[in-house]
Design a protein around this motif. Structure first.
Motif, PDB file in Angstrom:
ATOM      1  N   THR A  99       0.632  -1.133   0.005  1.00  0.00           N
ATOM      2  CA  THR A  99      -0.085  -0.149   0.043  1.00  0.00           C
ATOM      3  C   THR A  99       0.783   1.225   0.080  1.00  0.00           C
ATOM      4  O   THR A  99       1.786   1.320   0.849  1.00  0.00           O
ATOM      5  CB  THR A  99      -0.934   0.062   1.270  1.00  0.00           C
ATOM      6  N   SER A 100       0.665   2.101  -0.824  1.00  0.00           N
ATOM      7  CA  SER A 100       1.453   3.492  -0.855  1.00  0.00           C
ATOM      8  C   SER A 100       0.922   4.293   0.257  1.00  0.00           C
ATOM      9  O   SER A 100      -0.354   4.433   0.465  1.00  0.00           O
ATOM     10  CB  SER A 100       1.138   4.035  -2.404  1.00  0.00           C
ATOM     11  N   ARG A 101       1.950   5.115   0.660  1.00  0.00           N
ATOM     12  CA  ARG A 101       1.505   6.008   1.616  1.00  0.00           C
ATOM     13  C   ARG A 101       2.486   7.310   1.510  1.00  0.00           C
ATOM     14  O   ARG A 101       3.245   7.693   2.147  1.00  0.00           O
ATOM     15  CB  ARG A 101       1.978   5.415   3.192  1.00  0.00           C
ATOM     16  N   PRO A 102       1.865   7.941   0.405  1.00  0.00           N
ATOM     17  CA  PRO A 102       2.781   8.908  -0.185  1.00  0.00           C
ATOM     18  C   PRO A 102       2.896  10.409   0.747  1.00  0.00           C
ATOM     19  O   PRO A 102       3.786  11.255   0.449  1.00  0.00           O
ATOM     20  CB  PRO A 102       2.005   9.437  -1.404  1.00  0.00           C
ATOM     21  N   GLN A 103       2.051  10.589   1.798  1.00  0.00           N
ATOM     22  CA  GLN A 103       1.979  11.750   2.489  1.00  0.00           C
ATOM     23  C   GLN A 103       2.690  11.784   3.820  1.00  0.00           C
ATOM     24  O   GLN A 103       2.671  12.554   4.909  1.00  0.00           O
ATOM     25  CB  GLN A 103       0.542  12.231   3.030  1.00  0.00           C
ATOM     26  N   VAL A 104       3.470  10.421   4.103  1.00  0.00           N
ATOM     27  CA  VAL A 104       4.100  10.459   5.602  1.00  0.00           C
ATOM     28  C   VAL A 104       5.852  10.850   5.510  1.00  0.00           C
ATOM     29  O   VAL A 104       6.360  10.820   6.377  1.00  0.00           O
ATOM     30  CB  VAL A 104       4.019   8.886   6.058  1.00  0.00           C
ATOM     31  N   GLY A 105       5.940  11.361   4.139  1.00  0.00           N
ATOM     32  CA  GLY A 105       7.439  11.752   4.058  1.00  0.00           C
ATOM     33  C   GLY A 105       7.846  12.593   4.972  1.00  0.00           C
ATOM     34  O   GLY A 105       6.915  13.712   5.262  1.00  0.00           O
ATOM     35  N   VAL A 106       8.990  12.780   5.400  1.00  0.00           N
ATOM     36  CA  VAL A 106       9.215  14.127   6.287  1.00  0.00           C
ATOM     37  C   VAL A 106      10.951  14.082   6.179  1.00  0.00           C
ATOM     38  O   VAL A 106      11.557  13.169   6.005  1.00  0.00           O
ATOM     39  CB  VAL A 106       8.977  13.923   7.662  1.00  0.00           C
ATOM     40  N   GLY A 107      11.685  15.453   6.027  1.00  0.00           N
ATOM     41  CA  GLY A 107      13.036  15.528   6.145  1.00  0.00           C
ATOM     42  C   GLY A 107      13.180  16.438   7.179  1.00  0.00           C
ATOM     43  O   GLY A 107      12.645  17.751   7.085  1.00  0.00           O
ATOM     44  N   LEU A 108      14.155  16.153   8.088  1.00  0.00           N
ATOM     45  CA  LEU A 108      14.432  17.055   9.232  1.00  0.00           C
ATOM     46  C   LEU A 108      15.788  17.776   8.953  1.00  0.00           C
ATOM     47  O   LEU A 108      16.718  17.271   8.757  1.00  0.00           O
ATOM     48  CB  LEU A 108      14.574  16.322  10.469  1.00  0.00           C
ATOM     49  N   GLU A 109      15.683  19.045   9.304  1.00  0.00           N
ATOM     50  CA  GLU A 109      17.078  19.677   9.433  1.00  0.00           C
ATOM     51  C   GLU A 109      17.284  20.612  10.739  1.00  0.00           C
ATOM     52  O   GLU A 109      16.172  20.969  11.122  1.00  0.00           O
ATOM     53  CB  GLU A 109      17.012  20.693   8.139  1.00  0.00           C
ATOM     54  N   ILE A 170      14.146  23.631  14.506  1.00  0.00           N
ATOM     55  CA  ILE A 170      14.193  22.873  13.429  1.00  0.00           C
ATOM     56  C   ILE A 170      13.222  22.827  12.329  1.00  0.00           C
ATOM     57  O   ILE A 170      12.210  23.420  12.338  1.00  0.00           O
ATOM     58  CB  ILE A 170      13.420  21.604  14.371  1.00  0.00           C
ATOM     59  N   ASP A 171      13.816  22.542  11.236  1.00  0.00           N
ATOM     60  CA  ASP A 171      13.252  22.675   9.858  1.00  0.00           C
ATOM     61  C   ASP A 171      12.557  21.199   9.635  1.00  0.00           C
ATOM     62  O   ASP A 171      13.329  20.226   9.558  1.00  0.00           O
ATOM     63  CB  ASP A 171      14.180  23.030   8.462  1.00  0.00           C
ATOM     64  N   VAL A 172      11.229  21.099   9.497  1.00  0.00           N
ATOM     65  CA  VAL A 172      10.547  20.224   9.274  1.00  0.00           C
ATOM     66  C   VAL A 172       9.881  20.453   7.993  1.00  0.00           C
ATOM     67  O   VAL A 172       9.059  20.955   7.498  1.00  0.00           O
ATOM     68  CB  VAL A 172       9.259  20.003  10.004  1.00  0.00           C
ATOM     69  N   SER A 173      10.682  19.248   6.767  1.00  0.00           N
ATOM     70  CA  SER A 173      10.160  19.489   5.319  1.00  0.00           C
ATOM     71  C   SER A 173       9.106  18.352   5.122  1.00  0.00           C
ATOM     72  O   SER A 173       9.722  17.221   5.568  1.00  0.00           O
ATOM     73  CB  SER A 173      11.427  19.179   4.368  1.00  0.00           C
ATOM     74  N   VAL A 174       8.078  18.517   4.667  1.00  0.00           N
ATOM     75  CA  VAL A 174       6.953  17.716   4.586  1.00  0.00           C
ATOM     76  C   VAL A 174       6.407  17.572   3.023  1.00  0.00           C
ATOM     77  O   VAL A 174       6.759  18.561   2.389  1.00  0.00           O
ATOM     78  CB  VAL A 174       5.643  17.996   5.416  1.00  0.00           C
TER      79      VAL A 174
END
Length: 222
Positions: A99-109, A170-174
Motif C-alpha cells: 500500500t502506498s503512503r505518499p503523505q508520510v514523508g518528512v525531512g528534518l534539518e 528545527i526545519d521540518v520538510s513535508v
C-alpha cells in the motif's frame, strides 16, 4: 548524461502518485502485507537499482514499512534517472501488494544561527561526527551524517546578536499537500504562528515557550 527535473515539473506529472518532493529528493513509503514481504520488496528494489546503476536510500521498519528516498547525488537534485527508477519501484511495490503512503514523508534539518559560522561549525562537526557539505561559493553552511541517517545541520548567518531569542530551530520538510494541515495541527497542539510571510516555502511556528520550528515545502522557493 541526465536531465535535471524541477519539483514543479515532477509534481506536474500524473504517473507517479506514490512520490513526493521533500527537500532536494523524492520520497515514497509503502506498507507490505507482512514484514517478510516488505524485506522481499527491498531486495527487488535493490536489484532494480543495481541494474539501473542508480541507487536509492532504503529503510525497512516494523511492522512492514519500506521507505525510499531518491536523488541524483552528482547533481544534488532530481533528474530523469530518479523519475525512471521511481517508476520501476512503484511497479514493484504494486506487484508486491504494498500500500502506498505518499503523505508520510518528512525531512528534518537543524538550523543554528551564528555570527561567525566558521568558528562554530567545527564544534558541531566534531561532536556529531558529521561531514562538511561543500558549496560553490566556498563558505560551508551544511553538515551531513556520513551514515545518511541523522538530520542535516545548517548554519544561518546572523547580522547581530539576539540574546533573547532561541538560536537553534528545527526545519521540518513535508510533502506539499500536507503542509497546511501540519501547521494547523501544531497550532491546535498549543503552538502559535510566528510568521507565514514566506509560505508556502515555510511557516515559522513556536511552542508555548517560544521555541521555534519551521514547516517547509519545495514550493515558492527562489
Amino acid at each position: 548524461m541526465v536531465d535535471q527535473v524541477t519539483p514543479s515539473e515532477f509534481h506536474g506529472r500524473s504517473d507517479l502518485p506514490d512520490w513526493r518532493v521533500v527537500l532536494s529528493r523524492i520520497e515514497a513509503a509503502f506498507r507490505a502485507p507482512t514484514f517478510d514481504e516488505a524485506a522481499a520488496l527491498v531486495t527487488r528494489i535493490a536489484s532494480a537499482a543495481e541494474a539501473a546503476g542508480h541507487h536509492p536510500d532504503l529503510d525497512l521498519r516494523y511492522p512492514s514499512d519500506v521507505y525510499v528516498r531518491l536523488m541524483t547525488h552528482a547533481t544534488g537534485g532530481l533528474t530523469d534517472a530518479d523519475v525512471s527508477l521511481a517508476t520501476a519501484i512503484s511497479a514493484l511495490a504494486a506487484e508486491a501488494g504494498a500500500t502506498s503512503r505518499p503523505q508520510v514523508g518528512v525531512g528534518l534539518e537543524i538550523a543554528i544561527d551564528a555570527l561567525d559560522i566558521d568558528a562554530v561549525r567545527p564544534f558541531w562537526k566534531a561532536v556529531l561526527g558529521y561531514e562538511d557539505v561543500p558549496s560553490e561559493g566556498g563558505q560551508i553552511f551544511f553538515l551531513s551524517d556520513p551514515r545518511r541517517v541523522g538530520p542535516d545541520f545548517w548554519f544561518q548567518q546572523m547580522d547581530a546578536p539576539r540574546p533573547q531569542r532561541n538560536r537553534i530551530h528545527i526545519d521540518v520538510s513535508v510533502p506539499h499537500d500536507v503542509a497546511e494541515q501540519r501547521v494547523a495541527d501544531a497550532i491546535a497542539a498549543g503552538g502559535h504562528l510566528v510568521s507565514d510571510r514566506r509560505a508556502r516555502a515555510f511557516w515559522i511556528l513556536a511552542d508555548a515557550e517560544g521555541n521555534e520550528a519551521c514547516v517547509c515545502t519545495w514550493q515558492d522557493r527562489n
